[in-house]
Design an enzyme around this catalytic site. Sequence first.
Site, PDB file in Angstrom:
ATOM      1  N   ASP A  83      -3.473   9.916 -11.709  1.00 14.87           N
ATOM      2  CA  ASP A  83      -4.190   9.148 -12.737  1.00 14.87           C
ATOM      3  C   ASP A  83      -5.099   8.098 -12.118  1.00 14.87           C
ATOM      4  O   ASP A  83      -4.952   7.740 -10.945  1.00 14.87           O
ATOM      5  CB  ASP A  83      -3.205   8.489 -13.705  1.00 14.87           C
ATOM      6  CG  ASP A  83      -2.288   7.482 -13.015  1.00 14.87           C
ATOM      7  OD1 ASP A  83      -1.804   7.779 -11.914  1.00 14.87           O
ATOM      8  OD2 ASP A  83      -2.064   6.390 -13.575  1.00 14.87           O
ATOM      9  N   GLU A 144       0.780   6.274 -12.494  1.00 15.63           N
ATOM     10  CA  GLU A 144       1.047   5.230 -11.501  1.00 15.63           C
ATOM     11  C   GLU A 144       0.419   3.919 -11.951  1.00 15.63           C
ATOM     12  O   GLU A 144       1.012   2.853 -11.829  1.00 15.63           O
ATOM     13  CB  GLU A 144       0.486   5.652 -10.141  1.00 15.63           C
ATOM     14  CG  GLU A 144       0.946   4.765  -8.975  1.00 15.63           C
ATOM     15  CD  GLU A 144       0.099   3.521  -8.746  1.00 15.63           C
ATOM     16  OE1 GLU A 144       0.544   2.630  -8.007  1.00 15.63           O
ATOM     17  OE2 GLU A 144      -1.007   3.424  -9.315  1.00 15.63           O
TER      18      GLU A 144
HETATM   19 ZN    ZN Z   1      -3.561   3.851  -6.643  1.00 18.94          ZN
END
Ligand code: ZN
Length: 388
Positions: A83, A144
């Site tokens: 992401d 993340e």
């Molecule tokens: Zn990163």
Amino acid sequence: MTASTVERRRIQEEFLELCAIPSLSRREGRIARRLEAILKTMGASIDVDGAGEQVGADTGNLLARIPGTAPGAPALLLSAHMDTVGPAEKITTVVEGDIVRTDRTSVLGGDDKSGIAAIFEAIRVVRERSIPHGEIEVLLTICEESGLVGARHFDASRLRARRGLVLDVDGVGELITRAPAANRLVVSIDGLEAHAGICPERGISAIQVAAEAIAGMRLGRLDAETTANIGVIQGGLGSNIVPNRVVLRGETRSLDDARLREQTEHMRQRFEDAAARHTAMVDGRERRARATIEVEHQYDRLDVPDLADIVRLCTAAAAVLGRRLPTRATGGGSDANVFAARGIEVANLACGMRDIHTVDEWVDVRDLVSTSELLVELIRLNAAPAAG
Ligand SMILES: [Zn+2]
């Protein structure tokens, strides 16, 4: 030992392709399917876990296994996240010589596609050159950027590797071995609504309580290892209403667990003390302000000693290439914090991303090449550490 034959053109083209695929947190499905297809061409078996359903994303974490070719060689984990932060609805990349950036309407997403590109190219080179290696586990996580959410929902007992790297730091040619633990705070201050002109004495201003709490709070950089921030404050309805509610979001991080606890307690205490000072008498009854503080422990600290196998292997891999690989601490958390807490010996390798989380983000393709070269040597040495 000669340097690896990482192909500059190939890594640049793949990096550009990956950057052009939008992959905001919880919408990693499209890039995951593309990465899966690429990994299959490298002989990987793929498994996507159920984290996507648990966190409302359109895919789970992707775990690819490249079978080992060196009998008895230990498995190695190589991880990056799929992401990106926004803005990244549409990404138009611009190439100027060695530099890749965007048209400045979006981030580039080199965070963390530079890590993915470096891992993929290294695996290709290792296979092309028939370099003996242990099993390579490529773990590509979701979400993340929304708080290491994908990694936290990943079942680390599925990993065979006991050591490895996350590639998710800006800069190049450095290994992050220390990163802070973090607590997130959500604070609600409840006061009492009243007409600001007619009867303010019947109200308690939640904004005033919040202001007093923050005014006496230690924030910013507190010492070399500890930081704190109030990042969001929301509340109030109109200038003529004594505000009855404010919600604040903040955080504190430290490389030292005791300091983390101490600062968290300090912030909590400031809100509680400020609330306790504010009361109002309404119809003969005393009303009090109230502070409700929720503390979420986001992740544990990362602390890998310089003598750990993964650090020594990375340093040796750099030496093969005639380079140094200094270790350092960072103030940011990454998936490495999560994997380390689950018992994997993991450090975080800088992989070429620059000016991340801004529309000025850029990557020098030469940094992708040099990161990938280091991985090739790491994979080789991991299978034959004595030969390093
Ligand atoms: Zn990163």
